[in-house]
Design a protein around this motif. Structure first.
Motif, PDB file in Angstrom:
ATOM      1  N   TRP A  14       0.839  -1.206   0.000  1.00  0.00           N
ATOM      2  CA  TRP A  14       0.000   0.000   0.000  1.00  0.00           C
ATOM      3  C   TRP A  14       0.869   1.248   0.000  1.00  0.00           C
ATOM      4  O   TRP A  14       0.552   2.232  -0.699  1.00  0.00           O
ATOM      5  CB  TRP A  14      -0.930  -0.007   1.212  1.00  0.00           C
ATOM      6  N   THR A  31      -8.078   1.315  -4.146  1.00  0.00           N
ATOM      7  CA  THR A  31      -8.335   2.333  -3.130  1.00  0.00           C
ATOM      8  C   THR A  31      -9.019   3.561  -3.723  1.00  0.00           C
ATOM      9  O   THR A  31      -9.762   4.255  -3.025  1.00  0.00           O
ATOM     10  CB  THR A  31      -7.032   2.743  -2.430  1.00  0.00           C
ATOM     11  N   GLU A  80      -9.168   3.901   1.189  1.00  0.00           N
ATOM     12  CA  GLU A  80      -7.945   3.330   1.750  1.00  0.00           C
ATOM     13  C   GLU A  80      -8.301   2.481   2.972  1.00  0.00           C
ATOM     14  O   GLU A  80      -8.038   2.844   4.120  1.00  0.00           O
ATOM     15  CB  GLU A  80      -6.940   4.440   2.070  1.00  0.00           C
ATOM     16  N   GLY A 135     -10.440  -1.850   0.055  1.00  0.00           N
ATOM     17  CA  GLY A 135      -9.925  -1.142  -1.103  1.00  0.00           C
ATOM     18  C   GLY A 135      -8.593  -1.684  -1.570  1.00  0.00           C
ATOM     19  O   GLY A 135      -8.360  -1.838  -2.778  1.00  0.00           O
ATOM     20  N   PRO A 189      -3.308   7.091   5.503  1.00  0.00           N
ATOM     21  CA  PRO A 189      -4.583   7.082   4.756  1.00  0.00           C
ATOM     22  C   PRO A 189      -5.263   8.437   4.820  1.00  0.00           C
ATOM     23  O   PRO A 189      -5.329   9.075   5.871  1.00  0.00           O
ATOM     24  CB  PRO A 189      -5.392   6.014   5.492  1.00  0.00           C
TER      25      PRO A 189
END
Length: 484
Positions: free
Chosen positions: A31, A56, A61, A65, A482
């Protein structure tokens, strides 16, 4: 078709599991990649980051996702695999059975609800297999362009995809009908498409001292006979478990049957399947004589092996194994899903991978945040890239998360603020050696140790250190959060 309805229901289940299961550290690390998009990374090419960025953008996020494209890509890949089976082995009604066998494996079942480089690799490998099957069935050279596109995308997912090109070459050399393509422009145009897709990865490596190529190309090792036997045993036992025992047996027998079908009948479709399984299997077996082969590496061998098992094992004894193979594989996958979500079995870490990777993160992250508050830390740091990434993904908003490791020098993330004191979280599995962070001071007493656990069973223990960001330290970066 009933099998499509079953696939849709299975995909829906996998989407639910993907949503309710916490991210593993490696997934959080990928990520971070999606928040710092580049044409390459130290560990792998960039496709997993693109998959996560797309997911995402669609679903936020969150764990859902991050993983969204996993179940969806496996569902689409299963349809393509069914079509490839019909094209390579026409008239054998192998279409529904090939994706059924693949979906019954833990490699696919667990891989579909986690996001790693193997997720896009398996999809694009299967898509390239479908395009090659269309080429074989139709004789239309324009399909080489699709083969090149999907093979290039597979190579931009993970370097293991080079085995697909090697398999195609073996197929063309051995099969007279396929050999004609060596003199046709379409083959070379397809190769050019593949290289064009992969060119950004090459350019990134050239600009970064060939870091990724060197890392992945240096995995081979050597050992004594005892080590070789242990690694070989781990490889074969691991594959029997990850593919599930009956599916593994069927796939091994199917790959052998494909080679026999070529030898006896000069069946070009069977040869293509054998060429996409047996050389790779031989390579992994050879590598296991000198170093450990991770269980997920051979996953790309199973799409072609599943087609061979579904279409070439027609004896009654083999046919009787199909349903038990699906039932056993489904039961094993369901057990893993249930353990990951609810942990009904109280198993120690060594016997429960879901505990090691997924267990106890909510409470642990809350304890880390509380410890940072107690010590007045201006940031929270970790040396392990997976732990740092997971903290960045899960800590409450407003926390500054810093990662320290040489790999971060290849990212474009900002450096931490100088002169600020923070809290370093360090796993006890790293041993009793000093932290990478110069001048780290271990917090004394019980407050200097945290334990991540699930239902009272320890997953991992950590030591806390007070650290200060200063010039001249090893590479450290501020990780994205995020929503920021």
């Amino acid at each position: 078709m009933p099998w499509l309805a079953a696939l849709a229901a299975l995909t829906a289940l996998r989407l639910v599991v993907a949503a309710v299961t916490p991210l593993a550290p490696d997934e959080a690390y990928y990520w971070v990649w999606s928040r710092d998009l580049q044409a390459g990374y130290l560990d792998h090419p960039p496709m997993v980051a693109l998959f996560i960025r797309a997911g995402t953008m669609l679903a936020g996020e969150t764990a859902f996702g991050v993983r969204l494209l996993g179940p969806l890509s496996l569902a689409l890949g299963s349809i393509l695999l069914a079509r490839a089976a019909e094209d390579l082995l026409p008239g054998r009604r192998s279409g529904p059975w090939a994706p059924a066998l693949l979906n019954a494996t833990l490699l696919a079942g667990v891989g579909a609800v986690t996001m790693t480089p193997d997720t896009p690799l398996l999809f694009f490998w299967t898509a390239a297999l479908w395009a090659a099957a269309r080429l074989h069935r139709s004789g239309d050279g324009r399909w080489w362009l699709a083969v090149g596109l999907f093979a290039g995308l597979a190579l931009a997912s993970k370097y293991t995809a080079v085995l697909f090109g090697a398999g195609l070459l073996i197929w063309m050399v051995l099969d007279p009908a396929a050999r004609r393509w060596l003199a046709r422009w379409q083959l070379w145009a397809g190769g050019a498409v593949a290289m064009l897709v992969f060119a950004p990865v090459i350019a990134w490596n050239a600009a970064h001292g060939w870091a990724s190529f060197a890392k992945q190309g240096g995995r081979a090792g050597s050992g004594d006979v005892a080590q070789a036997l242990r690694y070989l045993g781990e490889l074969l036992g691991g594959q029997a478990g990850l593919a599930t025992p009956l599916v593994f047996l069927l796939c091994v027998a199917g790959a052998g049957a494909a080679a026999i079908a070529w030898w006896r009948r000069r069946d070009g479709g069977a040869l293509l399947l054998a060429a996409l399984v047996l050389p790779g299997a031989a390579l992994f077996l050879w590598q296991a004589t000198g170093s450990r082969v991770q269980g997920n590496w051979p996953a790309v061998l199973y799409p072609a092996a599943a087609i061979a098992a579904a279409g070439l094992l027609q004896a009654p004894a083999w046919l009787r194994l199909r349903i038990p193979a699906l039932v056993l594989g489904g039961a094993m996958t369901a057990a893993v899903y249930l353990q990951a979500i609810a942990a009904p079995l109280s198993l120690p870490r060594r016997s429960d991978p879901t505990l090691a990777r997924l267990g106890g993160w909510d409470a642990f992250v809350a304890e880390v945040a509380a410890a940072a508050d107690r010590t007045g830390a201006g940031f929270i740091a970790a040396e392990e890239y997976g732990l740092a990434s997971l903290l960045a993904f899960r800590l409450p908003p407003g926390r500054l998360v810093v990662a320290m490791d040489p790999r971060w020098r290849l990212f474009t993330l900002s450096s931490p603020p100088q002169g600020v004191t923070g809290l370093l979280v360090r796993s006890e599995r790293r041993g009793e050696g000093p932290p990478l962070w110069p001048g780290a001071e271990a917090l004394p007493g019980p407050q200097g140790r945290l334990v991540r656990s699930r239902r009272g069973i320890e997953a991992e223990a950590y030591r806390l250190h007070r650290v200060t960001a200063a010039p001249g330290q090893p590479p450290a970066v501020v990780l994205p959060r995020p929503g920021t």
